[in-house]
Design a protein around this motif. Structure first.
Motif, short mmCIF file in Angstrom:
data_model
loop_
_atom_site.label_atom_id
_atom_site.label_comp_id
_atom_site.label_asym_id
_atom_site.label_seq_id
_atom_site.Cartn_x
_atom_site.Cartn_y
_atom_site.Cartn_z
N SER A 47 -30.29 -50.89 94.50
CA SER A 47 -31.49 -51.69 94.22
C SER A 47 -31.42 -52.21 92.79
CB SER A 47 -32.75 -50.85 94.43
OG SER A 47 -32.76 -49.72 93.58
N ASN A 48 -32.31 -53.13 92.48
CA ASN A 48 -32.28 -53.79 91.15
C ASN A 48 -32.70 -52.86 90.02
OD1 ASN A 48 -31.39 -56.30 92.12
ND2 ASN A 48 -33.48 -56.92 92.67
N ASP A 49 -33.39 -51.77 90.34
CA ASP A 49 -33.84 -50.87 89.27
C ASP A 49 -32.80 -49.83 88.88
OD1 ASP A 49 -33.93 -49.52 91.64
OD2 ASP A 49 -35.87 -48.56 91.28
N HIS A 50 -31.63 -49.87 89.50
CA HIS A 50 -30.56 -48.95 89.10
C HIS A 50 -29.97 -49.38 87.75
CE1 HIS A 50 -29.56 -47.38 93.42
NE2 HIS A 50 -30.76 -47.06 93.01
N PRO A 51 -29.80 -48.45 86.82
CA PRO A 51 -29.14 -48.79 85.55
C PRO A 51 -27.70 -49.23 85.80
CG PRO A 51 -30.29 -46.69 85.38
CD PRO A 51 -30.28 -47.04 86.82
N VAL A 52 -27.25 -50.24 85.04
CA VAL A 52 -25.88 -50.74 85.18
C VAL A 52 -25.23 -50.79 83.80
CG1 VAL A 52 -26.33 -52.09 87.26
CG2 VAL A 52 -26.66 -53.14 85.04
N GLN A 53 -23.91 -50.69 83.80
CA GLN A 53 -23.12 -50.80 82.58
C GLN A 53 -22.38 -52.12 82.60
OE1 GLN A 53 -22.75 -48.96 79.75
NE2 GLN A 53 -21.34 -50.54 79.04
N CYS A 54 -22.62 -52.94 81.59
CA CYS A 54 -21.92 -54.22 81.47
C CYS A 54 -20.55 -53.99 80.83
CB CYS A 54 -22.74 -55.19 80.63
SG CYS A 54 -21.95 -56.81 80.43
N ILE A 55 -19.52 -54.45 81.52
CA ILE A 55 -18.14 -54.25 81.05
C ILE A 55 -17.51 -55.61 80.84
CG2 ILE A 55 -15.90 -53.20 81.59
CD1 ILE A 55 -17.36 -51.25 83.43
N LEU A 56 -16.89 -55.80 79.66
CA LEU A 56 -16.25 -57.08 79.32
C LEU A 56 -14.73 -56.95 79.46
CD1 LEU A 56 -18.23 -57.96 76.06
CD2 LEU A 56 -18.74 -58.69 78.39
N THR A 57 -14.10 -58.04 79.81
CA THR A 57 -12.65 -58.07 79.77
C THR A 57 -12.19 -58.15 78.32
OG1 THR A 57 -12.58 -60.48 79.92
CG2 THR A 57 -12.60 -59.24 82.00
N LYS A 58 -10.92 -57.91 78.10
CA LYS A 58 -10.39 -57.97 76.73
C LYS A 58 -10.53 -59.37 76.14
CE LYS A 58 -6.25 -56.86 74.07
NZ LYS A 58 -4.85 -56.37 74.13
N ALA A 59 -10.30 -60.38 76.96
CA ALA A 59 -10.42 -61.76 76.47
C ALA A 59 -11.87 -62.08 76.10
CB ALA A 59 -9.91 -62.72 77.53
N ASP A 60 -12.82 -61.66 76.93
CA ASP A 60 -14.23 -61.91 76.61
C ASP A 60 -14.68 -61.13 75.39
OD1 ASP A 60 -14.51 -63.62 78.75
OD2 ASP A 60 -15.19 -62.05 80.13
N PHE A 61 -14.17 -59.91 75.23
CA PHE A 61 -14.54 -59.13 74.05
C PHE A 61 -14.07 -59.82 72.77
CE2 PHE A 61 -13.69 -55.82 70.91
CZ PHE A 61 -14.91 -55.15 70.87
N GLU A 62 -12.82 -60.30 72.79
CA GLU A 62 -12.31 -61.00 71.61
C GLU A 62 -13.08 -62.31 71.38
OE1 GLU A 62 -8.19 -61.48 72.38
OE2 GLU A 62 -7.68 -59.37 72.01
N LEU A 63 -13.53 -62.94 72.48
CA LEU A 63 -14.29 -64.17 72.34
C LEU A 63 -15.66 -63.91 71.73
CD1 LEU A 63 -14.61 -67.22 72.91
CD2 LEU A 63 -15.46 -66.59 75.18
#
Length: 296
Positions: A47-63
């Motif tokens: 459901s939408n109320d579940h906590p989620v962890q946002c994970i970035l790719t290496k390219a997005d992190f460097e960006l």
């Protein structure tokens, strides 16, 4: 690396997608791409109320963070798996969980293990505070001189390093999860829903066949036991009949012997009587001079 290699969206089933990846910290092995997360995708277990962890790719992190002087422990922004608050570092997340959720015993997915490279993306724990203390300490003694932080892994008695952890009963596990747990994300992505239903139906049919075979074996064993009991009863009846027959034969033999003895006694008696009569007759025919004749 500009893609989430080996990961597929559990809503649109797109594999190795780009952009942000949102990992549910309540459901086991549940990931969404940015489009499905922003569209509010839900399932029977998520459901939408579940906590989620946002994970970035290496390219997005460097960006996003290129050129900024960030300390090693702030390489990712972590989410609390209990209340859903975001923006924590490893240190502040541990402080927050210790102060706000010290008595929580709900099983959750560790956001640090899921976000850091080389971590277990589906590590489940029912004591998150102790897990942070044991496996994600941020003291200086665990940091490398170069400033690159490595996750310290302390093996638990219940599981070895690199071993698969068994799922708990109160986790949100999809139906048929035991059948597909051995498939890789790429294999899961290429799995057709109809084929998945067929596999589940086949597993159910095999289980039913095994149950029927077991029931038939038990029935056969019971029938054999009854047959053996009947055979033993018949053998006892035959033995009893033989004993009765033997007893009757002995009684008959004894009766015959007694009859023969009586007949012999009677014959002897008749013989004696005849002898006496013959003697008396002899005396009558030839009496002595001075003897008197007496008739009996």
């Amino acid at each position: 690396m500009s893609r989430h290699e080996g990961v597929s969206c559990d809503s649109c089933l797109k594999g190795n997608f780009r952009g942000k990846r949102y990992k549910c910290l309540v459901c086991y092995d549940y990931d969404l791409c940015a489009n499905c997360y922003e569209a509010g995708a839900t399932t029977t277990r998520h459901s939408n109320d579940h906590p989620v962890q946002c994970i970035l790719t290496k390219a997005d992190f460097e960006l996003y963070y290129g050129g900024e002087a960030l300390p090693a422990e702030q390489a990712q922004s972590f989410t609390c798996p209990y209340c859903g608050k975001m923006g924590f570092t490893e240190v502040t997340l541990q402080e927050h969980v210790t102060s706000e959720h010290a008595d929580a015993s709900t099983e959750v997915v560790c956001p640090i293990c899921a976000a850091l490279p080389g971590g277990d993306p589906n590590h489940v724990t029912d004591d998150f505070s102790a897990h942070l203390t044991l496996e994600h300490r941020t003291s200086r003694e665990f940091e490398e001189p170069s400033g690159i932080r490595h996750v310290r892994r302390i093996p638990h008695p219940a599981r070895g390093v690199g071993s698969t952890r068994s799922r708990r009963a109160n986790m949100h596990i999809p139906p048929g999860g035991s059948t597909l747990s051995g498939l890789s994300p790429n294999g899961r992505e290429s799995m057709d829903p109809i084929a998945e239903i067929f596999i589940l139906s086949l597993s159910y049919s095999l289980s039913l066949s095994y149950s029927l075979s077991l029931s038939y074996s038990l029935s056969l064993s019971l029938s054999l036991s009854l047959s053996l009991s009947l055979s033993l009863s018949l053998s006892l009846s035959l033995s009893l009949s033989y004993s009765l027959s033997l007893s009757l034969s002995l009684s008959l033999s004894y009766s015959l012997s007694l009859t023969l003895s009586l007949l012999l006694s009677y014959s002897l008696s008749l013989t004696l009587q005849e002898g006496i009569k013959f003697w008396n007759k002899a005396i009558l025919i030839c009496p002595g001079k001075n003897e008197s004749v007496t008739l009996h």
